[in-house]
Design a protein around this motif. Structure first.
Motif, PDB file in Angstrom:
ATOM      1  N   UNK A   1       0.645 -13.771   6.778  1.00 22.75           N
ATOM      2  CA  UNK A   1      -0.441 -12.931   6.172  1.00 22.75           C
ATOM      3  C   UNK A   1      -1.577 -12.020   7.578  1.00 22.75           C
ATOM      4  N   UNK A   2      -2.047 -11.661   7.157  1.00 24.03           N
ATOM      5  CA  UNK A   2      -3.069 -10.262   8.008  1.00 24.03           C
ATOM      6  C   UNK A   2      -3.907 -11.458   8.798  1.00 24.03           C
TER       7      UNK A   2
ATOM      8  N   UNK B   1       1.148  -1.397   0.429  1.00 30.43           N
ATOM      9  CA  UNK B   1      -0.213   0.112  -0.113  1.00 30.43           C
ATOM     10  C   UNK B   1       0.878   1.040   0.198  1.00 30.43           C
ATOM     11  N   UNK B   2       0.352   2.739  -0.795  1.00 28.48           N
ATOM     12  CA  UNK B   2       1.141   3.597  -0.867  1.00 28.48           C
ATOM     13  C   UNK B   2       1.535   4.109   0.375  1.00 28.48           C
TER      14      UNK B   2
ATOM     15  N   UNK C   1      -9.721  -5.325   2.967  1.00 27.19           N
ATOM     16  CA  UNK C   1      -8.517  -5.373   1.945  1.00 27.19           C
ATOM     17  C   UNK C   1      -8.816  -4.820   0.647  1.00 27.19           C
ATOM     18  N   UNK C   2      -7.784  -3.882   0.067  1.00 25.73           N
ATOM     19  CA  UNK C   2      -8.257  -2.770  -0.599  1.00 25.73           C
ATOM     20  C   UNK C   2      -6.517  -2.872  -1.664  1.00 25.73           C
ATOM     21  N   UNK C   3      -7.243  -2.375  -2.773  1.00 24.55           N
ATOM     22  CA  UNK C   3      -6.565  -2.277  -4.475  1.00 24.55           C
ATOM     23  C   UNK C   3      -4.784  -0.968  -3.698  1.00 24.55           C
TER      24      UNK C   3
ATOM     25  N   UNK D   1      -4.458  -3.200   4.046  1.00 27.17           N
ATOM     26  CA  UNK D   1      -4.141  -4.061   3.971  1.00 27.17           C
ATOM     27  C   UNK D   1      -4.373  -4.040   2.523  1.00 27.17           C
ATOM     28  N   UNK D   2      -3.163  -4.642   1.973  1.00 25.87           N
ATOM     29  CA  UNK D   2      -2.859  -5.220   0.050  1.00 25.87           C
ATOM     30  C   UNK D   2      -3.235  -6.643  -0.471  1.00 25.87           C
TER      31      UNK D   2
END
Length: 484
Positions: A391-392, A97-98, A320-322, A330-331
Motif C-alpha cells: 500500500x502507499x 495510473x495511465x 490519491x486520484x482516479x 497514486x490510484x
C-alpha cells in the motif's frame, strides 16, 4: 473500452469455462463490475496442461527456432496494434495510473518481448568445448541448451502485463509451452493476451494456454501435476513457499519472484531532502503495489525530522486520484481485501508507537482507497518495517552512519531492491556493494530494463527474470560427448 469479453485459451481455442460459470471483475477505482471472467474448472486446467504437454512433445515448437521468432514477432506487432485497448483495460481492471503505461504498465514489457525475440535470433544454443581425453578416451564435447518443457506461469495482480510477458516471452522463446494462470483480481488482461495469440499469430495449438480459475484449489494442480516441468511464480513470499513445497515431490524446477521491503538510504553527504521527496513519490506509485518499491526510508538521525516533513509534504501533494486522471500517481489498491489489509497495518503502526506525518487512514468513497501515508517514530524491528504492506505507506527510520545504514537495510527477510544516495559516487557504490539485494539504484541510476536481470536474495525469491539470465531460466543444459 472495446476489448472483447475474456475467454480461456485452451489447445488453441477461445472458450468459456467448461461449466459456463463466471465471476465478476471489479474496477478498483469504483468498486463496480466491469466484466465477467470465466471461472475455469479442474477439467479446463487439466485440458490446458494436456494440450501444453502434447504441444511440447509432438509439435515443432521446441526445435524450430525460426517458427518461434516469426510467431513472437507476430505477437509483438499485435500488442502494438492493440496498445490503446490494452492500456485502457489495464487502468480499468488494475487501477493502474495511465502514466505507468509508458513504463512497467505496457511499453517496457512489450519492448521486452521484442528484446527476447532478438536474443533468440542470435542465441547460441550449442557450445563446443573442444577435444579432451578424460579417462584416456579422446572425445569432442558439446554443451547444448534445450527448453525445460511445460511451464506453469502463475502471475499476480499488481503489474500483470509486465509479469505475464516477463514469463511468457522468455518461456516461449526458449521453446517451452505454457499454461498461464493469472490472479483472479486481474484475469482480463491475461485473457486478452491469449486472444491476441489465438487470432493474430501462428503459434501452434496448445503451445500457449490461459486459464482463469478463481479457486486456489483448482489452480493448485499446476504445482503438483507431473506433466508440468517448471513453475514460474511471482507473488507473496508465503504463497511462493507453499508452491515450492507443493512442487517438491515431483522435483519441478521452480522460479520464484517474491516480496520485498526495499530500503532507500540517504547517506549524510547526500541531498537528504531530495532523497526523501523522491522516495515518497516512489512509495505512492500505483498505491505502493510494487514488490521492488522502496518502502523504508533510512536517513541520518540529525536530518530525520526534515526527511519526515519533506516526505509528508510530497505525499500530500500527490494524493490519491482516479487512475484515469492524467495527473494520477497514486490510484486505488486492488480490492476490499487489500484495503482491509493495509488498514490493519496502519492500526498496528499506532499500537507499536508510530505516528502519521500524513495520511494513516482509508478513504471512505466508492472503490478501494488508502491515503498516502508517512509513518514516523518506529525502528526497523517494527512490523511495518519488516513486513511487505503493498500500500502507499512509507516508514522513515534514522541511521547513525554508513555501517548502521547497511545494517538496517540488511536487517530484513527480503532482499529485492533498494537505493543508495551520496554526494560521492564511490562512497555510494561502496555501500551498495554491502547490501544484500538483487537490484539497486545508486545515485539515481535506473535498473529496470528488458536486458537487466531482476530478482532477489533471501526470501525475495529464487532465480532471475528479464535479461539473458531470465531467458536461460527456461533452458536445461545437456552435455554431449562424441568420439574425436
Amino acid at each position: 473500452m472495446s476489448t472483447p469479453a475474456p475467454q480461456l485459451l485452451v489447445d488453441g481455442r477461445l472458450t468459456p469455462a467448461g461449466d459456463g460459470t463466471t465471476y465478476p471483475i471489479l474496477n478498483p477505482a469504483t468498486g463496480q463490475e466491469i466484466g465477467q471472467a470465466p471461472d475455469a474448472t479442474a477439467g479446463d486446467v487439466d485440458a490446458a496442461i494436456a494440450a501444453a504437454r502434447r504441444a511440447f512433445d509432438e509439435s515443432a515448437w521446441s526445435t524450430d527456432v525460426a517458427l518461434r521468432v516469426r510467431c513472437l514477432r507476430q505477437l509483438h506487432q499485435a500488442l502494438l496494434d492493440h496498445a490503446d485497448d490494452f492500456r485502457a483495460l489495464t487502468t480499468a481492471e488494475v487501477g493502474m495510473p495511465g502514466f505507468m503505461m509508458g513504463a512497467a504498465g505496457f511499453d517496457v514489457p512489450v519492448e521486452g518481448l521484442k528484446w527476447v525475440t532478438d536474443l533468440l535470433e542470435s542465441y547460441e544454443f550449442e557450445t563446443d568445448l573442444g577435444v579432451a581425453a578424460p579417462m584416456g578416451i579422446k572425445s569432442r564435447r558439446t554443451v547444448r541448451r534445450e527448453p525445460v518443457g511445460v511451464v506453469a506461469a502463475i502471475t499476480p495482480w499488481n503489474v500483470p502485463t509486465q509479469i505475464n510477458l516477463a514469463k511468457v516471452g522468455p518461456a516461449l522463446a526458449a521453446g517451452c509451452t505454457v499454461v498461464l494462470k493469472p490472479a483472479p483480481d486481474t484475469p482480463w488482461v491475461a485473457c486478452q493476451l491469449g486472444r491476441l495469440v489465438a487470432e493474430h499469430t501462428d503459434i501452434p495449438a496448445g503451445v500457449f494456454n490461459v486459464v482463469t480459475p478463481r479457486s486456489n484449489d483448482v489452480a493448485s494442480v499446476l504445482s503438483t501435476d507431473p506433466r508440468i516441468d517448471m513453475v514460474s511464480f511471482t507473488g507473496s513470499t508465503a504463497t511462493g513457499r507453499a508452491i515450492m513445497a507443493a512442487a517438491a515431490p515431483t522435483l519441478k524446477k521452480v522460479f520464484l519472484e517474491l516480496g520485498g521491503k526495499s530500503a532507500a538510504i540517504a547517506l549524510d553527504d547526500s541531498d537528504v531532502a531530495a532523497v526523501a521527496g523522491a522516495t515518497a513519490f516512489t512509495a505512492c506509485i500505483h498505491a505502493g503495489q510494487g514488490c521492488a518499491i522502496t518502502t523504508r526510508l533510512i536517513v541520518p538521525r540529525d536530518r530525520y525530522d526534515e526527511a519526515v516533513q519533506v516526505a509528508a509534504s510530497t505525499m500530500e501533494s500527490i494524493g490519491a486520484k482516479d487512475p484515469a486522471d492524467p495527473g494520477a500517481i497514486c490510484g486505488p489498491v486492488i480490492s476490499q481485501v487489500q484495503r482491509d489489509r493495509v488498514q490493519a497495518y496502519l492500526e498496528l503502526a499506532v499500537t507499536e508507537g508510530g505516528t502519521f506525518a500524513t495520511g494513516g487512514h482509508v478513504i471512505d468513497q466508492d472503490g478501494f482507497w488508502v491515503e498516502p501515508t508517512v509513518v514516523a517514530g518506529l525502528d526497523n524491528s517494527s512490523t511495518l518495517a519488516q513486513e511487505e504492506i503493498f500500500g502507499p505507506v512509507l516508514v522513515v527510520i534514522p541511521h547513525d552512519g554508513d555501517d548502521d545504514a547497511v545494517r538496517i537495510a540488511n536487517d530484513s527477510p527480503y532482499g529485492l531492491s533498494g537505493s543508495v544516495d551520496s554526494g560521492s559516487l564511490e562512497r555510494a557504490k561502496a555501500v551498495a556493494a554491502r547490501i544484500r539485494t538483487g537490484t539497486l539504484s545508486v545515485n539515481g541510476g535506473v535498473w529496470f530494463s528488458p536486458d537487466a536481470p531482476f530478482g532477489g536474495y533471501k526470501q525475495s525469491g529464487i532465480g532471475r527474470e528479464m535479461g539473458v539470465a531470465g531467458f536461460e531460466e527456461y533452458l536445461e543444459t545437456k552435455t554431449l560427448a562424441f568420439p574425436a
